[in-house]
Design an enzyme around this catalytic site. Sequence first.
Site, mmCIF file in Angstrom:
data_model
loop_
_atom_site.group_PDB
_atom_site.id
_atom_site.type_symbol
_atom_site.label_atom_id
_atom_site.label_comp_id
_atom_site.label_asym_id
_atom_site.label_seq_id
_atom_site.Cartn_x
_atom_site.Cartn_y
_atom_site.Cartn_z
ATOM 1 N N SER A 258 0.270 -1.272 -0.620
ATOM 2 C CA SER A 258 0.462 0.294 -0.085
ATOM 3 C C SER A 258 0.844 1.181 -0.084
ATOM 4 O O SER A 258 1.871 0.898 -0.349
ATOM 5 C CB SER A 258 -0.725 0.336 1.637
ATOM 6 O OG SER A 258 0.170 0.489 2.736
ATOM 7 N N LYS A 259 0.490 2.233 0.497
ATOM 8 C CA LYS A 259 1.104 3.917 -0.134
ATOM 9 C C LYS A 259 2.319 3.295 1.190
ATOM 10 O O LYS A 259 3.174 4.552 1.100
ATOM 11 C CB LYS A 259 0.041 4.678 0.333
ATOM 12 C CG LYS A 259 -0.966 5.454 -0.542
ATOM 13 C CD LYS A 259 -0.547 7.075 -0.770
ATOM 14 C CE LYS A 259 -0.739 7.395 -2.520
ATOM 15 N NZ LYS A 259 -2.138 7.556 -2.993
#
Length: 487
Positions: A258-259
């Site tokens: 994820s980010k």
Amino acid sequence: MKIRVRFAPSPTGHLHIGGLRTALFNYLYARKEGGQFILRIEDTDEERSTQASTDAIFQGMLWAGLNWDEGPFPDGSVKGEYPPYFQAARWEQGVYQKYIDGLLAEGKAYKCYCTPEELGDMRAKAQAEHRPPRYEGRCRHLTQEQVKRFEAEGRKPVVRFKMPAEGETVFNDLIRGEVRFANKDLYDLVIRKTSGIPTYNFAVVVDDYLMQISHVIRGDDHISNTPAQLRIYDALGWRPPVMAHLSMIHGPDGTKLSKRHGDTSVIEYKKQGYLPQALINYLALLGWSTPDSQQIFAAGELERKFDIKGCQKSPAVFDPVKLLWMNGEYLRAMDETQLYAAARPFIDDAGVARGADAEFLRKIIMLEREKYKTLKEIPDLISFFFTDKVQFDHEAVNKVLKQEGAKKALEAVIAKYSVLADFSELPLEAAARAAAKENGLKAGQVFHPVRVAVSGRTNGPTLFKMLEYMGRDKVLARMQAALELCS
Ligand code: GLU
């Protein structure tokens, strides 16, 4: 069997690295098997689907070289026998409604009038009673009167699919092997929303069937949707495609990518100066390997060597350091023309080397090729060749030009270089060494000040090649100006 695979993204954000990996495995499978690779845009989520996201999907896939054989194209054109390839447009053409009507007529689906509040209450009650919070089928057996009352109240129904309460749904996944789900764990899922638009789980079945998709290759996060989809195939009397679920991609800490782990958007990698070939090579190895663990693939080799049997079940770990290394390998493998073409947009963007001669710029770019890891670093590494005045790094000035002997060294080199007949690498080095010797200095005591004087930095390309390329006038002028900084 004709091999037909598809990448079916929902245009609800940027094109994610994981999405590109799914697209890639479908593309490679199609190429390897001589099949067709189809792009279908699953834009049934009215609120979250955007044109910008569809554009990002096109842009990302084209940049990565994943050319599709069928589907929509950014210029509005369409290829393939099963248009449209946008689900919203398919819905407008009534593609899904007849199948939903058929299931309703056969009693395999039913209208559900429960309101969001009622569903919320049911979930809360189930949770309080330690039951799974799924729909228990309240509207499965409504009487005519109840239906009339709900309709009179203005309630808009959804359509739910009747899942079997008993037995198992079993399928053979090409990657995971036999997968079994107990039907009691499935629930009556919504197949048509109140808006009349079908849900993902229904539209995907209808479209994969109508588009004659032979293999569904997608992320593991969809494996829990598969039994429900298989029940829908069954209810419609259709044979499902072969399923292949790719392992998840995790970050180095073992959680889903994820980010938090850094960039996940494909276009961000383009902006950061990654080469599409390098990113593709790297992504191919996320969850797949050859028996001999080959790391770098020549152009066209992945298409020949990809084998779905080499896909692993366990999660793949995204390692940005390895990707960076691989990008450097690809940059080093480029010839002068290729590297120039790839680097030029980054150089222009940075506003470095404006008006420079293209031939000269090519040579300068090649000077430090061994060091590059991304295209984005190139402008900064070469900028000093093109500035009017040298931008001095303070530390370089303090550590090198302010040292004893630096002034003497520069003066001696200036004297030699002013009269040097051949201003090229080897004579330049010989003259600098002679200047050192004649002044009782070590070679380094001369080389370092020269480098800082002409570039403002302590690091850079091989020194005498750099001086040769810079040319006598610039080198002398810069050394002369640097004398003022010496103490
Ligand atoms: N639209 C779905 C997604 O983007 C596609 C899943 C599938 O391949 O079936 O996740």
